[in-house]
Write an enzyme that holds these catalytic residues in place. Structure first.
Site, mmCIF file in Angstrom:
data_model
loop_
_atom_site.group_PDB
_atom_site.id
_atom_site.type_symbol
_atom_site.label_atom_id
_atom_site.label_comp_id
_atom_site.label_asym_id
_atom_site.label_seq_id
_atom_site.Cartn_x
_atom_site.Cartn_y
_atom_site.Cartn_z
ATOM 1 N N SER A 168 -4.820 -49.376 -18.134
ATOM 2 C CA SER A 168 -4.131 -48.530 -17.148
ATOM 3 C C SER A 168 -4.646 -48.796 -15.737
ATOM 4 O O SER A 168 -3.868 -48.884 -14.780
ATOM 5 C CB SER A 168 -4.352 -47.056 -17.484
ATOM 6 O OG SER A 168 -3.664 -46.727 -18.654
ATOM 7 N N GLY B 58 5.688 -51.203 -20.826
ATOM 8 C CA GLY B 58 6.288 -49.973 -20.302
ATOM 9 C C GLY B 58 5.617 -49.533 -19.016
ATOM 10 O O GLY B 58 6.279 -49.021 -18.095
ATOM 11 N N SER C 46 3.991 -37.507 -19.218
ATOM 12 C CA SER C 46 3.883 -38.967 -19.189
ATOM 13 C C SER C 46 3.222 -39.402 -17.896
ATOM 14 O O SER C 46 3.746 -39.178 -16.802
ATOM 15 C CB SER C 46 5.274 -39.599 -19.298
ATOM 16 O OG SER C 46 5.211 -40.947 -18.866
ATOM 17 N N ASP D 46 -2.630 -43.041 -27.047
ATOM 18 C CA ASP D 46 -2.563 -44.319 -27.757
ATOM 19 C C ASP D 46 -3.508 -44.367 -28.959
ATOM 20 O O ASP D 46 -3.454 -45.303 -29.761
ATOM 21 C CB ASP D 46 -2.867 -45.469 -26.793
ATOM 22 C CG ASP D 46 -1.781 -45.607 -25.730
ATOM 23 O OD1 ASP D 46 -0.609 -45.288 -26.029
ATOM 24 O OD2 ASP D 46 -2.094 -46.006 -24.596
ATOM 25 N N LYS E 43 6.984 -45.266 -28.264
ATOM 26 C CA LYS E 43 6.019 -46.270 -27.777
ATOM 27 C C LYS E 43 6.539 -47.669 -28.148
ATOM 28 O O LYS E 43 7.706 -47.825 -28.449
ATOM 29 C CB LYS E 43 4.636 -45.994 -28.375
ATOM 30 C CG LYS E 43 4.044 -44.659 -27.920
ATOM 31 C CD LYS E 43 3.719 -44.695 -26.454
ATOM 32 C CE LYS E 43 3.185 -43.361 -25.968
ATOM 33 N NZ LYS E 43 3.082 -43.320 -24.516
ATOM 34 N N ARG F 183 -0.990 -52.034 -31.255
ATOM 35 C CA ARG F 183 -1.904 -50.995 -31.748
ATOM 36 C C ARG F 183 -1.732 -50.754 -33.245
ATOM 37 O O ARG F 183 -2.669 -50.351 -33.931
ATOM 38 C CB ARG F 183 -1.739 -49.707 -30.943
ATOM 39 C CG ARG F 183 -2.111 -49.915 -29.468
ATOM 40 C CD ARG F 183 -2.432 -48.638 -28.736
ATOM 41 N NE ARG F 183 -2.332 -48.836 -27.306
ATOM 42 C CZ ARG F 183 -3.289 -49.346 -26.518
ATOM 43 N NH1 ARG F 183 -4.453 -49.684 -27.027
ATOM 44 N NH2 ARG F 183 -3.089 -49.509 -25.224
HETATM 45 C C1 S3P Z 1 -0.074 -45.208 -19.718
HETATM 46 C C2 S3P Z 1 0.426 -43.992 -20.123
HETATM 47 C C3 S3P Z 1 0.797 -43.684 -21.510
HETATM 48 C C4 S3P Z 1 0.177 -44.682 -22.490
HETATM 49 C C5 S3P Z 1 0.334 -46.104 -22.033
HETATM 50 C C6 S3P Z 1 -0.325 -46.311 -20.681
HETATM 51 C C7 S3P Z 1 -0.379 -45.417 -18.303
HETATM 52 O O1 S3P Z 1 2.200 -43.756 -21.634
HETATM 53 O O2 S3P Z 1 0.753 -44.539 -23.771
HETATM 54 O O3 S3P Z 1 -0.246 -46.996 -22.965
HETATM 55 O O4 S3P Z 1 -1.078 -46.400 -17.962
HETATM 56 O O5 S3P Z 1 0.053 -44.593 -17.487
HETATM 57 P P1 S3P Z 1 3.141 -42.483 -21.282
HETATM 58 O O6 S3P Z 1 3.101 -42.268 -19.828
HETATM 59 O O7 S3P Z 1 4.513 -42.908 -21.757
HETATM 60 O O8 S3P Z 1 2.583 -41.370 -22.091
#
Ligand code: S3P
Length: 427
Positions: free
Chosen positions: A22, A92, A165, A311, A338, A384
């Site tokens: 992140s 994502g 989120s 996660d 996910k 994962r």
């Molecule tokens: C993340 C937020 C989470 C997490 C992803 C990384 C991020 O997703 O599952 O692996 O870096 O902001 P969500 O925002 O969809 O919960």
């Protein structure tokens, strides 16, 4: 396809895990807003973060990969409209954060991704950006990618999010940096706060009041920082330690941000032994953690706790198969959207391995302890899920075969090297 077998040996190891995903994404993406170099040491070099690098490169950010894990990103005087469609791969985080970032950058950007990313919901980020801040953003008619953003002309506002989120929150906050007035985001539950911390560290203005985060438009300057180890990657080794007596795993330089350590709190609640020692606080708290000892109690996880371990929730399910009693994991419906439907895929994998697990719409009910047995498992192209199965295989009777194990390259390219290294330890 990879075939794995049960481990009989005890071990006590100390290791490092790759840099936090992140934080690496944010460091890379936010370089497109920074005056001056952005320097990340210990960044995660993996499939997902390469998607973010491709994105900023398409905008004209200069990228220099130096030795010793140092990445230098230079925006120069201006970024430009990308020449072509940008492929966000499986990531994502790249696509959703970029949706907000691109709101303030010139021209039209079109983002697409692989089949898994094109199945994931993008309306959750496009709608609040469009309706709350006037961003010109489009998704396909089913609310999925490809998405298009036409930069410039958005305004400030206050947006109450429907889903917890961090990706959606971050998109809005990044749009706030370049909006004309303040942007406030109200979260239903607290999620990881790296974006707000980084904006502040880069000279921006952020105020947090309860669940409301407000960003004032500001110029950001480049930042040089060390990326601590990723707690979501370390969680696999901690689960490995907690699955059998005689195992202990210590991880150095691990990110301790309180919005990320929910899995370690679950281990504590299950009465595993967790030893913490904080060694620094910049840019975020970090330190060493060691885990040992089997889970002795079942666990209940509910919606408020899910974001701090989102996660890692499938690993909680794995541990619950070895804990005496009935564990109930609820409020985790986000896992269905996910990289795969992780509620379903986790239940399928653990059931095939002999666990007593009932799939619910928002989680699972698990009865433990049950011995696990090897099985042929499809990781559903999800990094994962592949790593979860590899960890489970170490206590399973008989061989476990995983299809799609190469997906670990998305977040942890060296996972199986670490795995084989621990497998070879002899007392
Ligand atoms: C993340 C937020 C989470 C997490 C992803 C990384 C991020 O997703 O599952 O692996 O870096 O902001 P969500 O925002 O969809 O919960």
């Amino acid at each position: 396809m990879i075939e794995l077998s049960r481990w009989e040996h005890a071990f006590n190891i100390e290791l490092e895990v790759p840099g936090d995903k992140s934080l690496t994404h944010r460091g890379i993406l936010m370089s497109a807003l920074a005056m001056g170099d952005m320097e990340l040491t210990g960044w995660l070099d993996a499939g997902d973060t390469r998607s973010s690098l491709r994105l900023v490169q398409a905008l004209g950010v200069e990228i220099r990969e130096e030795t010793a894990g140092r990445l230098v990103l230079r925006r120069g005087p201006a970024v430009h409209e990308p020449e072509d469609v940008i492929d966000c791969g499986n990531s994502g985080t790249t696509m959703r954060l970029a949706a907000g970032l691109l709101a303030g950058l010139p021209g039209l950007s079109v983002l697409t991704g692989d089949a898994s990313l094109r199945r994931r919901p993008m309306a959750r980020v496009a709608e609040p950006l469009r309706e709350g801040l006037g961003v010109r953003i489009w998704t396909k008619s089913d609310g999925r990618a490809p998405i298009a953003v036409l930069g410039g002309g958005h305004h400030g506002g206050r947006v109450a999010l429907q889903v917890a989120s961090a990706q959606v929150k971050s998109a809005l906050l990044l749009a706030g940096v370049t909006a004309e007035e303040a942007v406030s985001v109200v979260e239903p539950q607290a999620t990881r706060d790296h974006t707000e911390r980084l904006i502040a560290a880069m000279g921006g203005s952020v105020a947090v009041q309860g669940r409301t985060i407000t960003v004032m438009p500001s110029d950001l300057r480049g930042l040089s920082f060390q990326v601590p180890g990723d707690p979501s990657s370390a969680a696999f080794w901690f689960a490995l330690a907690a699955l059998q007596t005689g195992r202990r795993v210590a991880v150095r330089s691990l990110l301790f941000n309180p919005t990320r350590v929910g899995f370690l709190r679950v281990l504590e609640a299950m009465e595993c032994r967790v030893e913490w020692s904080e060694t620094g606080r910049v840019p975020e708290p970090y330190g060493a953690v060691a885990v040992s000892g089997l889970p002795r109690r079942p666990v209940a996880v509910s919606a408020e706790e899910v974001p701090s371990m989102v996660d890692e929730v499938p690993l909680v399910a794995l541990l619950a198969t070895q804990a005496p009693g009935r564990s109930v994991i609820s409020g985790a419906e986000e896992l269905r959207v996910k990289e795969s439907d992780r509620i379903h895929v986790t239940a399928t994998i653990l059931e095939a391995m002999g666990a007593q697990i009932e799939e619910r719409s928002d989680g699972w009910v698990i009865e433990g302890p049950t011995p696990l047995k090897g099985a042929d498992v499809d990781a559903a192209g999800d990094h994962r899920m592949a790593m979860l199965t590899a960890i489970a295989a170490t206590i399973a009777e008989g061989p476990t075969r995983i299809r799609g194990e190469e997906s670990v390259a998305i977040s942890y390219p060296a996972f199986f090297e670490g795995y084989q290294r621990i497998a070879r330890i002899r007392p």
